[in-house]
Design an enzyme around this catalytic site. Structure first.
Site, PDB file in Angstrom:
ATOM      1  N   ASP A   1       0.832  -1.223   0.000  1.00 31.18           N
ATOM      2  CA  ASP A   1       0.000   0.000   0.000  1.00 31.18           C
ATOM      3  C   ASP A   1       0.860   1.264   0.000  1.00 31.18           C
ATOM      4  O   ASP A   1       0.677   2.157  -0.819  1.00 31.18           O
ATOM      5  CB  ASP A   1      -0.802   0.023   1.306  1.00 31.18           C
ATOM      6  CG  ASP A   1      -2.277  -0.130   1.080  1.00 31.18           C
ATOM      7  OD1 ASP A   1      -2.785   0.462   0.126  1.00 31.18           O
ATOM      8  OD2 ASP A   1      -2.902  -0.862   1.872  1.00 31.18           O
TER       9      ASP A   1
ATOM     10  N   THR B   1      -7.939  -4.745  -0.521  1.00 31.56           N
ATOM     11  CA  THR B   1      -6.897  -5.220   0.393  1.00 31.56           C
ATOM     12  C   THR B   1      -7.013  -6.714   0.680  1.00 31.56           C
ATOM     13  O   THR B   1      -6.021  -7.439   0.668  1.00 31.56           O
ATOM     14  CB  THR B   1      -7.049  -4.448   1.725  1.00 31.56           C
ATOM     15  OG1 THR B   1      -6.965  -3.064   1.408  1.00 31.56           O
ATOM     16  CG2 THR B   1      -6.021  -4.806   2.732  1.00 31.56           C
TER      17      THR B   1
END
Ligand code: AMP
Ligand code: MG
Length: 335
Positions: free
Chosen positions: A47, A130
């Site tokens: 990320d 995610t």
């Protein structure tokens, strides 16, 4: 007026590089977990590295102030207790940004702390989906440029999405797909691993022709009201289970004609969708010839800061089917 072609080329390169970084972190996920002793550390590293790489590329390639609204800030990485994760993030980013060090990386992540600027800004979800990333399934790197509330450029990196329709969504692809578009100029596809010399392929959504209707939705059942979506889709002729994938790959698979519709309805508690979760996908589907709206048939309104404050839910489909879906939602009083 901004040079949209230059903006789009920089955005494409930024998302391609960030996608490569994410793929590498995913390949080495077990090693990362072993070092950090933390199950979610691979996604954390990917990320932050993805956001830093995109911000660094856009800043280096484009003149003027960079207005970037990214999902992440550097606070977590700056905590000395997370030094191992910072080191892992720098190492991941170095695959495409060899000079990166701790300070530059943190500064690049923070370039994403901008505010929506009416005369032009970027919005980034460095890893959308995610949970899909952690499972080794679908996720996307999502970047869009928005001017006066209109999405002008959209880029979606889908590192695990095969361009071949016969490959299952939960099979990890060796090359992945990347989609990008400038408003009014159509959508183009390349493998994520492209070197710059391959010829992009134009994507077009043909009118719905097959006797059966398919649709896709989130894997996470808290992100959409599955039972309501199923009743709506059955009413317009769909049967069987939907495909489920995380991130904005849902927009891409409808845009390229693999799946007929993507529908997202909020569960009872109202939820305001975030702009980075929809901006590039919505433009890509629309540019391929799909209709994209909220559940009431209203256009998505990107002029209200970080949230789609004026919209409820999402409907994406070829125009005729889209109209029937919106009608079926209204008839059931679901909005
Ligand atoms: P998806 O992969 O389509 O399920 O969407 C992932 C995105 O859903 C995340 O990036 C979150 O920002 C967003 N999200 C989080 N909570 C919700 C919710 N309750 N309803 C809809 N979307 C959500
Ligand atoms: Mg997201």
């Amino acid at each position: 007026m901004a040079d949209y072609a230059a903006l789009a080329q920089a955005a494409l390169d930024a998302v391609r590089d960030a996608s490569l970084v994410c793929r590498t972190v995913q390949r080495t996920m077990d090693a990362v977990r072993a070092i950090t002793k933390d199950d979610s550390s691979p996604v954390t590293i990917a990320d932050y590295a993805s956001q830093a790489v995109v911000a660094h590329t856009l800043r280096g390639r484009l003149p003027g102030t960079l207005h970037l609204v990214g999902e992440e800030t550097s606070a977590y990485l700056r905590n000395p207790e997370h030094a191992t994760l910072l080191a892992g993030t720098v190492e991941a980013a170095r695959e495409v940004w060899p000079e990166a060090d701790d300070d530059w990386l943190l500064e690049a992540v923070d370039l994403g702390a901008g505010e929506p600027n009416p005369s032009g800004f970027w919005t980034l979800d460095p890893i959308d989906g995610t949970k899909g990333f952690l499972r080794g399934h679908q996720y996307s790197v999502c970047l869009a440029y928005i001017e006066h509330g209109q999405v002008i450029i959209g880029v979606l990196g889908c590192p695990n999405l095969a361009r071949d329709f016969s490959v299952e969504f939960d099979e990890r692809d060796g090359a992945g797909s990347i989609y990008w578009c400038i408003r009014g100029q159509g959508v183009w596809e390349l493998p994520c691993t492209h070197s710059g010399s391959e010829r992009p392929v134009k994507i077009e959504r043909l009118p719905h022709a097959s006797p059966t209707i398919s649709y896709c939705e989130s894997v996470d059942s808290s992100h959409t009201y599955r039972e309501a979506v199923m009743s709506v889709m059955e009413a317009v002729g769909a049967s069987g289970e939907p495909s489920r994938l995380d991130g904005q790959g849902k927009y891409a698979v409808v845009a390229r004609g693999q799946v007929d519709a993507h529908v997202r309805l909020p569960r009872k508690r109202p939820y305001v969708e975030r702009i980075w979760d929809h901006a590039p996908g919505a433009l890509i589907a629309a540019e391929a010839g799909c209709s994209v709206s909220d559940a009431r048939g209203e256009p998505l309104d990107f002029s209200h800061g970080r949230g789609l404050e004026k919209n409820i839910g999402i409907v994406v489909a070829p125009p005729a089917l889209h109209g029937r879906i919106v009608g079926a939602i209204a008839k059931r009083g679901l909005i």
